[in-house]
Design an enzyme around this catalytic site. Structure first.
Site, PDB file in Angstrom:
ATOM      1  CG  ASP A  13     -11.012 -29.193 -44.447  1.00 28.25           C
ATOM      2  OD1 ASP A  13     -11.241 -29.951 -43.414  1.00 28.25           O
ATOM      3  OD2 ASP A  13     -10.210 -28.958 -44.072  1.00 28.25           O
ATOM      4  CE  LYS A  16     -11.547 -35.673 -49.337  1.00 25.63           C
ATOM      5  NZ  LYS A  16     -10.644 -34.297 -48.865  1.00 25.63           N
ATOM      6  N   GLY A  40     -12.996 -34.982 -42.502  1.00 22.10           N
ATOM      7  CA  GLY A  40     -13.596 -34.215 -41.559  1.00 22.10           C
ATOM      8  C   GLY A  40     -14.512 -34.447 -42.955  1.00 22.10           C
ATOM      9  CG  HIS A  41     -16.279 -36.314 -45.278  1.00 25.51           C
ATOM     10  ND1 HIS A  41     -15.400 -35.773 -46.009  1.00 25.51           N
ATOM     11  CD2 HIS A  41     -15.732 -37.763 -45.679  1.00 25.51           C
ATOM     12  CE1 HIS A  41     -14.482 -36.730 -46.669  1.00 25.51           C
ATOM     13  NE2 HIS A  41     -14.708 -38.528 -46.557  1.00 25.51           N
TER      14      HIS A  41
END
Ligand code: IMP
Length: 427
Positions: A13, A16, A40-41
């Site tokens: 997290d 990225k 999770g982006h």
């Protein structure tokens, strides 16, 4: 022929997605090489927020080919949910490529992930419950189902039957759950065949040819260095290789092709799930970081554990990954503190230790040794050059640059794509 790797330098997290997106328009291929929909982006483009779990963030960049490599474990229901969600918002997803060798997450692996965690009780890992660990375990046990198996019904049936022979024993006899039927599993997997077919290809060959044509390939890691199954805080890790070495095995690109490794590091630190985290804060500073930084899981919504910047962790990540450039994210979240602590070393059982301890017991005992830097109160979200930052923010960045094991080449000052200070070009 640049092949550039992006890795998380802490516990995930780090932002990225933003860094990937920052390079996006100059990149021809964005490859996800490990993990699955545990990632999770969050990417913000022109005020629109996109949360991606499985799809590489390059999917949002017109002209860029997003690739799901062989090292990924794919939940097909999530894949199509995400594709449908983006299509509904006008994003073209037809360029997506999916490796024929990627493993698929079967329903029984999702059940096993959750059941195992429940049975571990106090010793739980705090997984995302998406079936990631059990699917990688099947891969190593040679019980896995690969994308290519979907196209041979006889083989698929035999493989599911083989896997369930073992799983059903575990589910019924150890965990007291109901047995899973072979036919229902096969049917569920086969229901995706027609939709998945156009995306499936030999992605290793595709990428090799792209590099020969001098195109730019960006390999984006899911999770992060300290969650890597080999180099992370085992067993409180994910089940894949989230470091730059994993970029090679998870994509089929050779180590000699990698030209740059970009480490993403937050200006403070967070962790989700269980496991050691020396700079963790349990006071109002921790709460303030969580609220100001929006530190709630993109995938699970869980509040993240928050703490100060840990330089030995950054140096460790620089070393393990061969980081050539760091992107320092979320510097704006630190605005408003009078002074900002930075962990520069640890005290382990009464002794000062400069680097990440190799022993897990030592790391569990590690207490941060802090140095304190003066804070700033000015809004920095409009800064685009280093000199736009207040003097104290510049000094904070300079200090991190000096002690983190590699140079800081870009600094995030807000969630938007354009809210970035670029010190050195990343390509
Ligand atoms: P799993 O990947 O679901 O097996 O979870 C293993 C550990 O990795 C848990 O501590 C999770 O919270 C953590 N984890 C997995 N994916 C992410 C991520 O994208 N960001 C942060 N932590 C993650």
């Amino acid at each position: 022929m640049p092949a550039v790797v992006i890795v998380g330098a802490q516990w995930g997290d780090e932002g990225k997605g933003k860094a990937t997106d920052l390079l996006g328009s100059r990149v021809d291929y964005v490859v996800k090489f490990n993990g699955g929909n545990n990632a999770g982006h969050t990417v913000v483009i022109e005020g629109e927020k996109y949360a991606l779990h499985l799809l590489p963030s390059g999917i949002l960049t017109p002209g860029c080919t997003p690739v799901i490599g062989n090292g990924v474990v794919v939940d097909l229901s999530v894949l199509f949910e995400e594709i449908d969600g983006l299509e509904a918002r006008g994003i073209d997803t037809s360029r997506l490529k999916l490796s024929t060798n990627a493993h698929v997450i079967a329903d029984y692996n999702r059940s096993l992930d959750k059941t195992t965690e429940r049975f571990l009780g106090k010793r739980k890992i705090g997984t995302t419950g998406r079936g990631i660990g059990p699917t990688y375990a099947d891969k190593m046990n040679r019980l896995g189902i690969r994308v290519q198996d979907l196209f041979d019904e006889k083989i698929l049936h035999a493989k599911v039957e083989g896997a369930l022979e073992q799983k059903n024993q575990i589910l019924t006899k150890i965990y007291n759950r109901r047995a899973v039927g072979v036919d229902e599993t096969v049917e569920e997997l086969l229901s995706y065949v027609d939709r998945v077919r156009p995306y499936v290809t030999d992605t290793a060959l595709l990428l090799h040819e792209a590099l020969r044509r001098d195109e730019t390939v960006l390999l984006e890691a899911g999770q992060a260095t300290l969650l890597d199954v080999d180099h992370g805080t085992y067993p409180f890790v994910t089940s894949s290789s989230a470091t730059s070495g994993g970029a090679c095995t998870g994509s089929g690109i050779a180590p000699t092709e990698i030209t740059r490794v970009i480490g993403i590091v937050k200006a403070y630190a967070t962790r989700v799930g269980e496991g050691p985290f020396p700079t963790e804060l349990f006071d109002e500073d921790g709460e303030r970081l969580r609220v100001n930084g929006g530190e709630f899981g993109t995938t699970t919504g869980r509040p993240r554990r928050c703490g100060w910047y840990d330089a030995p962790v950054a140096r460790y990540a620089a070393r393990i990954n061969g980081v050539t450039d760091f992107v320092l994210t979320k510097l704006d979240v630190l605005t408003g503190w009078d002074r900002i602590p930075v962990c520069v070393a640890y005290e382990v059982d009464g002794e000062r230790v400069e680097e990440m301890p190799a022993s897990q017991t030592d790391f569990h005992h590690a207490k941060p040794i802090y140095e304190y830097f003066p804070g700033w109160s000015e809004d920095i979200s409009g800064a685009r050059e280093l000199s736009d930052l207040p003097a104290n923010a510049q000094a904070y960045v300079r200090e991190l640059d000096a002690i983190s094991g590699s140079r800081i080449s870009a600094i995030g000052v807000g969630p938007g794509r354009e809210q970035t200070v670029v010190v050195h070009d990343l390509l």
